[in-house]
Write an enzyme that holds these catalytic residues in place. Structure first.
Site, mmCIF file in Angstrom:
data_model
loop_
_atom_site.group_PDB
_atom_site.id
_atom_site.type_symbol
_atom_site.label_atom_id
_atom_site.label_comp_id
_atom_site.label_asym_id
_atom_site.label_seq_id
_atom_site.Cartn_x
_atom_site.Cartn_y
_atom_site.Cartn_z
ATOM 1 N N LEU A 70 0.887 -1.130 -0.041
ATOM 2 C CA LEU A 70 0.172 0.049 -0.118
ATOM 3 C C LEU A 70 0.860 1.260 -0.140
ATOM 4 O O LEU A 70 1.701 1.464 0.639
ATOM 5 C CB LEU A 70 -1.015 0.035 1.263
ATOM 6 N N ASP A 71 0.571 2.146 -0.878
ATOM 7 C CA ASP A 71 1.064 3.544 -1.051
ATOM 8 C C ASP A 71 2.842 3.355 -1.220
ATOM 9 O O ASP A 71 3.530 4.278 -0.973
ATOM 10 C CB ASP A 71 0.864 4.285 -0.028
ATOM 11 N N ALA A 72 3.250 2.251 -1.624
ATOM 12 C CA ALA A 72 4.700 2.094 -1.631
ATOM 13 C C ALA A 72 5.293 1.929 -2.867
ATOM 14 O O ALA A 72 6.555 1.755 -3.226
ATOM 15 C CB ALA A 72 5.236 0.948 -0.865
#
Lengths: 294, 294, 294, 294
Positions: free
Chosen positions: B237-239
């Site tokens: 996530l969000d990486a």
């Protein structure tokens, strides 16, 4: 040249910083106090944190015709206004010059920038002493005519050396400390001696990349913008109230070395802005957040 | 008015994206290949990651007088240049129009911005379908003449619904997906179908404040600047690889609601820039970092 | 500390800057020349001005195993590549250190910033002399160990003094000049001696507010952003090719004095960036516009 | 979703804007007036122009328990406070919704942005009519359910058409006008009907590049940053009080067409910020300069 501000020319004024629970009549009461005693307001900022129900105010007024003698202002303010509203307040007179100590390790860029502003008369400040854990910056210090003291720090002697540092700071009558890329973590004990009076520059856009080597981490994460953050030092590393931040765009062309180079320019300007706000008494702190009335 | 770019007028060209281990003679070999076959280079960008010893290149050339037939270019390139240097490469012809699907939940600002650019002819793109977990944006979709499909998602049906979504995307022959504030986390399975082809907009300056409610976190931390980040979606996530970021200054005057409002303008522009770079084939990805040759 | 770039460590390389009429095969020919002679390209940037049909290129390659002796590279390049394409070119070797003169009047901020970068080893440059029309900055000059020469200028003696200045610059073997807030307009004669080698910092966002007192004009016009511009000096005042610009937001709270203060930080950083680009040979000039390959 | 501000939920408040000659006791008198009548201050901003000796104030207070009836507030304020200090003042109640007309020519980007904010409920505003000199934007207007009127303008009929436009604006009871890239210069007569109530977006960083084709001029001058400016329209072209500006970095890679494209994103956001400040009554005007209390 008239371009450099001459701090001595200003007629005498006072800055009052207030925070208290929000209530009706706060601004009216403070401005009434100033007006009735023949003070002339120069600037006034106020802010209400609607969620936390807290009132903040910064007001500066001219003392030239003020009817309360300077040494009595605090007493009167407390009795006539502050007590009723449970105000916490501080007051700063324009003719008092704060005394700043600089801590530095080996990197010269922030130190040079701070000292050149000091020497140009950009700030109303005295800089009687520079403290370092290395000898590298001693020649710079000397060329600006400032005392330089070296305290070598290792994990065994840190506590002891900090005690000596504080003795020295007391001797120099220091009001606040600027960490101009000082590569040591200060202990909680040290910090407690200068609560909200130690300004650090961290070379990242906090809360991204706290701790060591932020430019390396920024490079690895592939961010498109890097930043610098100036904050008051608290016991928790890089977690104190943020005073100022700024950023600059980077690209895949910027390797770590180039980010370091570009970051230096950010660090200088962000640190110096924070010092300016501190010297102009424009900062209020509440629950680890700052209000900066600039 | 000549201010809107007309994509149809451009004579036909091709964009070639390359990455490979760095060696001598790479640029010479590729440009020689183009020159000898009578291609005219329009733009050329290259970058060497000195630390990782990887070479990257983006070159666009005019096909008007190019002597290799279009359908054979890849084959010749592979045999004459790419094989020798172990190049990974992709090629995009200017007259092929990519097909984009938009995923959205309830917030209209990014959707409106993307659709108004699409309708104005700002991009060389088709938008045949919008997918949502809510019905709210259906009228917007209709007013732009785009099909709208609702897939209600809960933790029990997510996997099943994603399979249906992918069927639909295949049916519409979708090349890449834009998450225009889509409030659902895609599973690893879904993502693997569109590797480096799902563009998300996250409403913070990553890596600060990943996950939910970043504006609340930004407010609590007291940052002086907020940001938005557009990135390719990966399993974590969000990486994923960051494509574009931008920031805007905030102050103590900005409560969470105001940060949300100001952040919307950032989100719109950052997402649209990322889509532009993707559509213009300006992005290369290496070890979770992007190179954007803009 | 590894954070400061050490210019001496780099293995020897050369930067080649080219402009010429656009034609097919330009990149191929130059890179072929480098490759065939066993040079390893470090960076390559090129740009085609489609409207003006001009080709620009900057390429840097490693000389370690280059088969042409250093002193013959220009001759071979001319014969084998440049002549055919009518190239104008310049070449800079990484182990040659440019010699910079600084002109300053009374304001210290740009001078300090430039000197602190010089002293920190941030740049590959020598600074043998500072020239001024006033004595004010002499102590600063001395503290950095640099010669300081005063030439008082009035409208009667300007031409004569400039001739003396040029003699002095020749004596010091100066390659380029930085005007660090030098409050005199140079004559066309003077400028012609250092064409595209005099860098000025102007305290406005050009072309807005050329000439004297730009901060006053910015205040009167009520702009919401102020800027600074670094440019090469030409015969026409503040009209030379722009190298770099930057801006900062202002508001009604900023009176002229405050704009001056905030502008200083811009001027420093914009001037220093321009010097960096100049020293790294990243600037090409064409029809009064620069290309900066940063 | 709570992310979109719902203007209807706010309890009723009033914004008071004041300017007058600077004197002692101004803030005290106004805040006393509010406090004594049981008003609760929500925000207060004041500014003293020290050079021009003018005082400015914006104060918003809650009317819930305010003891003066709404329709009498102005009368009481005038008698009790304003007259004594020669105040000019305006008052805006939070439950009054301003009516905005949009003028547009052929370019859709600003129109779309304004309409999508309107439709999302981002602003407290009504948009009953769009006026254009072309038919191009009529479908957009219709899709948002807004009346669209075409007035073809040439140099012979301009005066007559403007008279018709004003009749129409009166019929729609319009409070202020937004020129969303309207490619006609309004006459002085037209402007005088809506003094300080016509907001224009100009596609340059004023005062640089006023008038036609600013992106072409910016390209020719070789600036490194382009901008957009929102201002109130006055009789003099592009010379009215500036409300908001913003900028974006460009390089030699940006031809005119690309500057136009990147400028569009600036124009949208700068115009919309200006509209927001206008709608929130945050703008005061004095001698062709604005104070924006944001």
């Amino acid at each position: 040249m008239a371009e450099i501000k001459n701090h001595k020319d200003k007629s005498q004024s006072v800055v009052l910083l207030i925070d208290c629970p929000d209530r009706k009549g706060l601004v009216a009461s403070v401005t009434e106090f100033i007006f009735k005693n023949n003070g002339n307001i120069i600037t006034l900022d106020q802010h209400i944190d609607a969620q936390k129900k807290v009132f903040f105010m910064r007001v500066e007024w001219d003392l030239e015709k003020f009817s309360i003698p300077r040494e009595k202002i605090g007493e009167y303010l407390q009795a006539l206004v502050a007590e009723k509203f449970k105000m916490k307040w501080r007051m700063y007179f324009s003719d008092e010059t704060p005394r700043m100590a600089i801590f530095v390790s080996k990197l010269p860029h922030c130190l040079f920038d701070v000292l050149s502003r000091f020497q140009s008369g950009e700030w109303n400040v005295e800089v009687p002493v520079i403290i370092s854990n290395h000898t590298d910056m001693e020649p710079v210090s000397k060329s600006f005519g400032i005392d330089y003291h070296v305290f070598q720090i290792n994990k065994d002697n840190k506590k002891k050396q900090e005690i000596e540092q504080i003795k020295l700071l007391k001797k120099y009558d220091i009001d606040f400390i600027v960490l101009a890329r000082y590569m040591q973590i200060l202990t909680e004990d040290f910090v407690s001696n200068y609560e909200n009076r130690i300004i650090n520059i961290h070379h990242s856009f906090l809360p991204a990349f706290p701790g060591a080597k932020p430019y390396h981490s920024a490079y690895e994460r592939g961010v498109k913008i890097i930043g610098a953050t100036s904050h008051y030092v608290t016991a928790e590393l890089d977690a104190g109230p943020i005073i100022e931040q700024d950023v600059v765009r980077v690209s895949h062309k910027d390797d770590v070395e180039n980010m370091v180079r570009r970051g230096r320019d950010l660090e200088k300007v962000v640190l110096s802005r924070a010092i300016t706000y501190h010297l102009e008494h424009k900062i209020l702190i509440h629950e680890n957040r700052t209000l900066v009335f600039h």
